[in-house]
Design an enzyme around this catalytic site. Structure first.
Site, PDB file in Angstrom:
ATOM      1  N   ALA A 145       8.388  -4.817  12.165  1.00 40.03           N
ATOM      2  CA  ALA A 145       8.925  -5.330  10.954  1.00 40.03           C
ATOM      3  C   ALA A 145      11.106  -5.424  10.737  1.00 40.03           C
ATOM      4  O   ALA A 145      11.271  -6.840   9.945  1.00 40.03           O
ATOM      5  CB  ALA A 145       8.877  -4.554   9.463  1.00 40.03           C
TER       6      ALA A 145
ATOM      7  N   ASN B  34       3.252  -6.699  13.462  1.00 43.28           N
ATOM      8  CA  ASN B  34       3.310  -5.097  14.386  1.00 43.28           C
ATOM      9  C   ASN B  34       3.418  -5.144  15.302  1.00 43.28           C
ATOM     10  O   ASN B  34       2.954  -6.362  16.078  1.00 43.28           O
ATOM     11  CB  ASN B  34       1.161  -5.189  13.716  1.00 43.28           C
ATOM     12  N   PRO B  35       3.765  -4.315  15.952  1.00 41.23           N
ATOM     13  CA  PRO B  35       4.325  -3.875  17.614  1.00 41.23           C
ATOM     14  C   PRO B  35       2.787  -3.795  18.033  1.00 41.23           C
ATOM     15  O   PRO B  35       2.463  -4.109  19.088  1.00 41.23           O
ATOM     16  CB  PRO B  35       5.070  -3.636  17.368  1.00 41.23           C
TER      17      PRO B  35
ATOM     18  N   GLN C 278       0.961  -1.110  -0.094  1.00 43.99           N
ATOM     19  CA  GLN C 278      -0.067  -0.243   0.539  1.00 43.99           C
ATOM     20  C   GLN C 278       0.992   1.192   0.426  1.00 43.99           C
ATOM     21  O   GLN C 278       0.265   2.060  -0.115  1.00 43.99           O
ATOM     22  CB  GLN C 278      -1.070   0.072   1.604  1.00 43.99           C
ATOM     23  N   ASN C 279       2.399   0.621  -0.272  1.00 39.94           N
ATOM     24  CA  ASN C 279       3.023   2.456   0.002  1.00 39.94           C
ATOM     25  C   ASN C 279       3.527   2.877  -1.248  1.00 39.94           C
ATOM     26  O   ASN C 279       3.387   2.285  -2.249  1.00 39.94           O
ATOM     27  CB  ASN C 279       4.569   2.098   0.728  1.00 39.94           C
TER      28      ASN C 279
ATOM     29  N   THR D  97       0.135  -2.829   8.865  1.00 42.97           N
ATOM     30  CA  THR D  97      -0.170  -2.317   8.773  1.00 42.97           C
ATOM     31  C   THR D  97      -1.482  -2.305   9.060  1.00 42.97           C
ATOM     32  O   THR D  97      -2.017  -3.385   9.936  1.00 42.97           O
ATOM     33  CB  THR D  97      -0.940  -3.265   6.957  1.00 42.97           C
ATOM     34  N   SER D  98      -2.008  -1.995   9.158  1.00 42.01           N
ATOM     35  CA  SER D  98      -2.986  -1.082  10.536  1.00 42.01           C
ATOM     36  C   SER D  98      -4.185  -2.027  10.202  1.00 42.01           C
ATOM     37  O   SER D  98      -5.362  -2.097  10.370  1.00 42.01           O
ATOM     38  CB  SER D  98      -3.888  -0.338  10.274  1.00 42.01           C
TER      39      SER D  98
ATOM     40  N   HIS E 115      -1.614   1.515  -3.488  1.00 45.22           N
ATOM     41  CA  HIS E 115      -2.526   2.734  -3.942  1.00 45.22           C
ATOM     42  C   HIS E 115      -1.529   4.149  -4.940  1.00 45.22           C
ATOM     43  O   HIS E 115      -0.731   5.470  -4.466  1.00 45.22           O
ATOM     44  CB  HIS E 115      -2.051   3.058  -2.578  1.00 45.22           C
TER      45      HIS E 115
HETATM   46  P1  OAD Z   1      -0.685   3.002   9.018  1.00 43.27           P
HETATM   47  O1  OAD Z   1      -0.678   4.089   9.730  1.00 43.27           O
HETATM   48  O2  OAD Z   1      -2.610   2.904   8.803  1.00 43.27           O
HETATM   49  O3  OAD Z   1      -0.608   1.241  10.457  1.00 43.27           O
HETATM   50  C1  OAD Z   1       0.369   1.808  10.050  1.00 43.27           C
HETATM   51  C2  OAD Z   1       1.340   0.223  10.850  1.00 43.27           C
HETATM   52  O4  OAD Z   1       2.516   0.073  11.099  1.00 43.27           O
HETATM   53  C3  OAD Z   1      -0.138   0.351  12.573  1.00 43.27           C
HETATM   54  O5  OAD Z   1      -0.546  -0.978  12.707  1.00 43.27           O
HETATM   55  C4  OAD Z   1       1.493   0.200  13.649  1.00 43.27           C
HETATM   56  O6  OAD Z   1       1.477  -0.289  14.602  1.00 43.27           O
HETATM   57  C5  OAD Z   1       2.602  -0.186  12.224  1.00 43.27           C
HETATM   58  N1  OAD Z   1       4.195   0.005  12.235  1.00 43.27           N
HETATM   59  C6  OAD Z   1       4.098   1.305  13.262  1.00 43.27           C
HETATM   60  N2  OAD Z   1       5.821   1.024  13.565  1.00 43.27           N
HETATM   61  C7  OAD Z   1       6.063  -0.787  12.498  1.00 43.27           C
HETATM   62  C8  OAD Z   1       7.249  -0.891  12.510  1.00 43.27           C
HETATM   63  N3  OAD Z   1       8.168  -0.980  12.837  1.00 43.27           N
HETATM   64  N4  OAD Z   1       7.029  -2.862  11.951  1.00 43.27           N
HETATM   65  C9  OAD Z   1       6.116  -2.919  11.898  1.00 43.27           C
HETATM   66  N5  OAD Z   1       4.736  -2.949  11.752  1.00 43.27           N
HETATM   67  C10 OAD Z   1       4.495  -0.923  12.779  1.00 43.27           C
HETATM   68  O7  OAD Z   1      -0.585   2.849   7.556  1.00 43.27           O
HETATM   69  P2  OAD Z   1      -1.400   1.603   6.548  1.00 43.27           P
HETATM   70  O8  OAD Z   1      -2.562   0.189   6.948  1.00 43.27           O
HETATM   71  O9  OAD Z   1       0.057   1.584   5.592  1.00 43.27           O
HETATM   72  O10 OAD Z   1      -3.991   4.983   1.911  1.00 43.27           O
HETATM   73  O11 OAD Z   1      -2.681   2.527   5.692  1.00 43.27           O
HETATM   74  C11 OAD Z   1      -3.234   1.866   5.145  1.00 43.27           C
HETATM   75  C12 OAD Z   1      -3.273   3.743   3.479  1.00 43.27           C
HETATM   76  O12 OAD Z   1      -4.140   4.305   4.927  1.00 43.27           O
HETATM   77  C13 OAD Z   1      -2.425   4.154   3.264  1.00 43.27           C
HETATM   78  O13 OAD Z   1      -2.126   3.145   2.270  1.00 43.27           O
HETATM   79  C14 OAD Z   1      -3.046   5.366   2.968  1.00 43.27           C
HETATM   80  C15 OAD Z   1      -3.527   5.477   4.452  1.00 43.27           C
HETATM   81  O14 OAD Z   1      -4.238   6.711   4.362  1.00 43.27           O
HETATM   82  C16 OAD Z   1      -3.678   6.240   0.942  1.00 43.27           C
HETATM   83  O15 OAD Z   1      -2.450   6.713   0.668  1.00 43.27           O
HETATM   84  C17 OAD Z   1      -4.556   5.471  -0.514  1.00 43.27           C
END
Ligand code: OAD
Length: 249
Positions: free
Chosen positions: A234, A216-217, A104-105, A191-192, A122
């Site tokens: 990760a 995921n932490p 999604q990045n 990912t959340s 995305h």
């Molecule tokens: P989020 O910001 O929603 O979630 C990030 C996740 O990463 C959270 O669950 C954190 O706990 C986790 N996290 C943080 N540090 C970490 C690490 N070192 N190792 C592993 N996990 C860690 O980001 P996304 O899930 O990517 O969409 O969000 C999905 C979409 O929402 C994005 O692609 C973007 C956003 O709005 C668009 O721009 C269309």
């Protein structure tokens, strides 16, 4: 980080898996210094209003503001390097006969790490198209007003990322769905699991009988039903998982 223990059954499954799908989110790039979206305090959506920056309506209302916010994010990502999590996923592709990496990045760090065939659901911060006609645009004069204009139709140029309210690239989504439905193991990393349709993918894999493993932490909606949760960053968990699965490699 407390030592993460890997269930032997997971190592066995990964070692013998033919088809693995990995879905990554902003968390995998956090250790490269790129902020996530939803982490409290540091997440982009904790500091900026997404409806003013990441929707087609926002661009129509304030194209210059949106353009500049994306230029800032581009600059933020430009010098960032893949971390051990990205690098471990690139190495994973050498062990698994059919690995589909779906992200999604929009930061391009999986490609920088050497992962083959990265599927970007995305879009990408460094690709551009015009707002009206979707013509790809690759260059413009930095001197004029921003956003620049499309050389073919004169429309305003925007980043080729998916904004809220827009549909995902349909071919990529169909391919991602098919891969999720026929994999042996699905890894959800950083990912959340809140944003659809990407968040359907682990559910589809689970329904089709794959093991779903989350890295995921922090807990997410997936944590309650994932087959295995590896709670940690990760950049530490993925290299350790590879080292435990293929100790001689
Ligand atoms: P989020 O910001 O929603 O979630 C990030 C996740 O990463 C959270 O669950 C954190 O706990 C986790 N996290 C943080 N540090 C970490 C690490 N070192 N190792 C592993 N996990 C860690 O980001 P996304 O899930 O990517 O969409 O969000 C999905 C979409 O929402 C994005 O692609 C973007 C956003 O709005 C668009 O721009 C269309």
């Amino acid at each position: 980080m407390p030592a993460v223990s890997f269930p032997p059954s997971l190592l066995e499954r990964l070692r013998h898996a033919d088809r693995v799908v990995v879905l990554t989110g902003a968390g995998i790039s956090a250790e490269s210094g790129i902020p996530t979206f939803r982490d409290a305090q540091t997440g982009l959506w904790a500091r900026y209003a997404l409806e003013e920056l990441a929707t087609p309506q926002a661009f129509q209302r304030q194209p210059q503001l949106v353009w500049e916010w994306y230029a800032w994010r581009r600059a933020l990502c430009a010098d960032k390097q893949p971390n051990p999590g990205h690098l471990a996923l690139a190495r994973l592709a050498q062990h698994i006969p059919q690995l589909q990496l779906i992200t999604q990045n929009v930061d391009g760090l999986h490609q920088k790490a050497g992962s083959p065939q990265v599927m970007e659901l995305h879009g990408n911060l460094n690709r551009f198209k015009c707002f009206e006609q979707q013509h790809p645009v690759t260059s413009w004069a930095e001197t004029g007003p921003m956003p620049p204009r499309c050389p073919r139709c004169g429309g305003q140029v925007r980043p080729d990322v998916v904004w809220f309210g827009e549909t995902l690239p349909q071919a990529a989504l169909a391919q991602a769905t098919a891969a999720a439905q026929r994999c042996d193991l699905f890894l959800s990393v950083g990912t959340s699991a809140l944003v659809y349709p990407a968040a359907w993918l682990p559910q589809l894999a689970h329904q089709a009988g794959a093991w779903v493993v989350e890295i995921n932490p922090n807990p997410t909606p997936l944590t309650a039903w994932a087959d295995v949760t590896l709670a940690g960053p990760a950049g530490q968990v993925l290299p350790a998982l590879l080292a435990h699965t293929w100790p001689a490699a």
